[in-house]
Motif scaffolding. Structure first.
Motif, PDB file in Angstrom:
ATOM      1  N   ALA A  21       0.816  -1.218   0.000  1.00 39.43           N
ATOM      2  CA  ALA A  21       0.000   0.000   0.000  1.00 39.43           C
ATOM      3  C   ALA A  21       0.846   1.263   0.000  1.00 39.43           C
ATOM      4  CB  ALA A  21      -0.937  -0.016   1.208  1.00 39.43           C
ATOM      5  N   ASN A  22       2.044   1.188   0.588  1.00 39.76           N
ATOM      6  CA  ASN A  22       2.908   2.365   0.638  1.00 39.76           C
ATOM      7  C   ASN A  22       3.780   2.519  -0.605  1.00 39.76           C
ATOM      8  OD1 ASN A  22       4.775   0.333   0.955  1.00 39.76           O
ATOM      9  ND2 ASN A  22       5.490   0.966   2.973  1.00 39.76           N
ATOM     10  N   GLY A  23       3.564   1.632  -1.599  1.00 39.99           N
ATOM     11  CA  GLY A  23       4.327   1.719  -2.838  1.00 39.99           C
ATOM     12  C   GLY A  23       5.564   0.845  -2.882  1.00 39.99           C
ATOM     13  N   ASP A  24       5.931   0.254  -1.743  1.00 34.52           N
ATOM     14  CA  ASP A  24       7.092  -0.635  -1.729  1.00 34.52           C
ATOM     15  C   ASP A  24       6.768  -1.947  -2.436  1.00 34.52           C
ATOM     16  OD1 ASP A  24       8.511   1.217  -0.302  1.00 34.52           O
ATOM     17  OD2 ASP A  24       8.209   0.260   1.651  1.00 34.52           O
ATOM     18  N   THR A 286      -5.880  -4.575   3.537  1.00 33.47           N
ATOM     19  CA  THR A 286      -5.872  -3.356   2.742  1.00 33.47           C
ATOM     20  C   THR A 286      -7.086  -3.359   1.835  1.00 33.47           C
ATOM     21  OG1 THR A 286      -3.448  -3.394   2.740  1.00 33.47           O
ATOM     22  CG2 THR A 286      -4.530  -1.930   1.169  1.00 33.47           C
ATOM     23  N   ASP A 300      -5.629   1.439   4.363  1.00 33.51           N
ATOM     24  CA  ASP A 300      -5.164   0.424   5.315  1.00 33.51           C
ATOM     25  C   ASP A 300      -6.243   0.194   6.365  1.00 33.51           C
ATOM     26  OD1 ASP A 300      -2.666   0.023   4.129  1.00 33.51           O
ATOM     27  OD2 ASP A 300      -1.839   1.786   5.133  1.00 33.51           O
TER      28      ASP A 300
END
Length: 341
Positions: A21-24, A286, A300
């Motif tokens: 979700a954080n782009g990682d 998520t 989230d």
């Protein structure tokens, strides 16, 4: 040390990759897990994100070296006769932390003992020992037979890491293929499977259909794979949201038996999520949704350690309005469910 024997076996396992979700990015890893008394040893290590040294994507010579090391045909790689049992799935470096154990012979038997979390050359059993795990005594014939099979042929997981993407939205497919390749899964894009040689079709582990692919096209693709004798998982893309589609494909690639998964059930309805886990683990939920302009939104929902069993988790309005989908992720597996109305 107890004279009671534990059974020893091996089974294909997967550490699910994904776009978080954080782009990682989280790398996909196929590996061979250790099955002790019928259950993955990894499940006894609460919420540990790790893989065994018997990974499918390492060079064959290194894989063979790891197997021979576990058979005690080579010196221990760490001080005090210690061997890496599970390591970091991203880099496998000891500095990231690893589960290690002493492996030794006792007559014709093999014994695994003194499990510990280790981040440098020496293990501190007082501070970082897994005091509730082991020692395990394995019969030599069973132990050697299980590991010896890995030296006589290729490991099963390697054949599952390629996906065929079929859809009308080329831009979405290109982004999805790039995301899959970034986490270690091969991806190819096509309109159909006509004319593809059978040996190529047999190399795929999954086929993902976009929402615009009609049933006639899907049936034609399925028939092509059937004629090739290829067993694949079919994924019906829920929405043009890359992290969601990656999670769907990862779930489809997991062919492990139900009893060897940590996360076994996910449903989303009536403002709550239903989850079932088989061992203590951290679960992250998520929510993804499309608004009226087909823009993607991410939220989230939940991030806690759950005990084995069934759980009901309330969902707020952000997770349930519009066309919404839920992704549940834990160490080793991921599940996806649309929000039922």
């Amino acid at each position: 040390m107890s004279a009671e024997y534990a059974t020893f076996g091996l089974a294909p396992a997967m550490r699910a990759g994904g776009v978080l979700a954080n782009g990682d990015y989280q790398v996909h890893r196929d590996f061979v897990d250790f099955i002790v008394d019928g259950r993955p040893l990894l499940f006894q290590l609460s919420d540990l994100d790790a893989v065994s040294p018997l990974a499918a994507d390492i060079p064959p010579a290194i894989f063979t070296d790891h197997v021979r090391s576990l058979l005690l045909e080579a010196d221990a790689p760490l001080a005090q006769g210690r061997y890496v049992i599970y390591g970091c799935p991203e880099c496998e470096g000891l500095e990231c932390g690893a589960v290690t154990a002493v492996i030794e012979r006792s007559g014709d038997d093999f014994v695994w003992r003194d499990f510990a979390w280790q981040t440098d050359d020496h293990a501190d059993l007082e501070l970082n020992g897994y005091h509730g795990i082991g020692p395990f005594r394995f019969r030599g014939t069973e132990y050697r037979a299980a590991l010896g099979q890995l030296l006589t042929g290729p490991t099963e997981p390697a054949a599952r890491r390629r996906v065929l993407l079929i859809g009308a939205r080329v831009a979405v497919l290109a982004k999805l293929a790039a995301a899959l390749r970034t986490i270690g899964i091969g991806a190819d894009i096509t309109h159909d499977a006509a004319g593809v040689p059978p040996e190529e079709l047999r190399a795929y582990g999954a086929v993902a259909f976009g929402r615009a692919v009609d049933e006639t096209q899907r049936d034609a693709v399925r028939r092509a794979f059937e004629r090739a004798g290829a067993e694949v998982a079919y994924v019906d893309g829920l929405a043009p949201i890359i992290p969601l589609l990656v999670a769907q494909i990862e779930a489809a690639l997991d062919r492990s038996p139900r009893e060897r998964r940590r996360l076994t059930r996910l449903v989303a309805a009536d403002g709550e999520a239903g989850i079932e886990v088989t061992s203590t683990c951290r679960v992250q939920l998520t929510a993804y949704r499309l608004d009226r302009l087909y823009r993607a939104h991410v939220h989230d929902v939940f991030d806690e350690v759950l005990d084995p069993g069934k759980h009901r988790i309330p969902l707020d309005n952000k997770a349930t309005k519009g066309e919404s989908f839920l992704v549940a992720r834990t160490t080793g597996s991921v599940l996806v469910a649309p929000m039922a109305r």
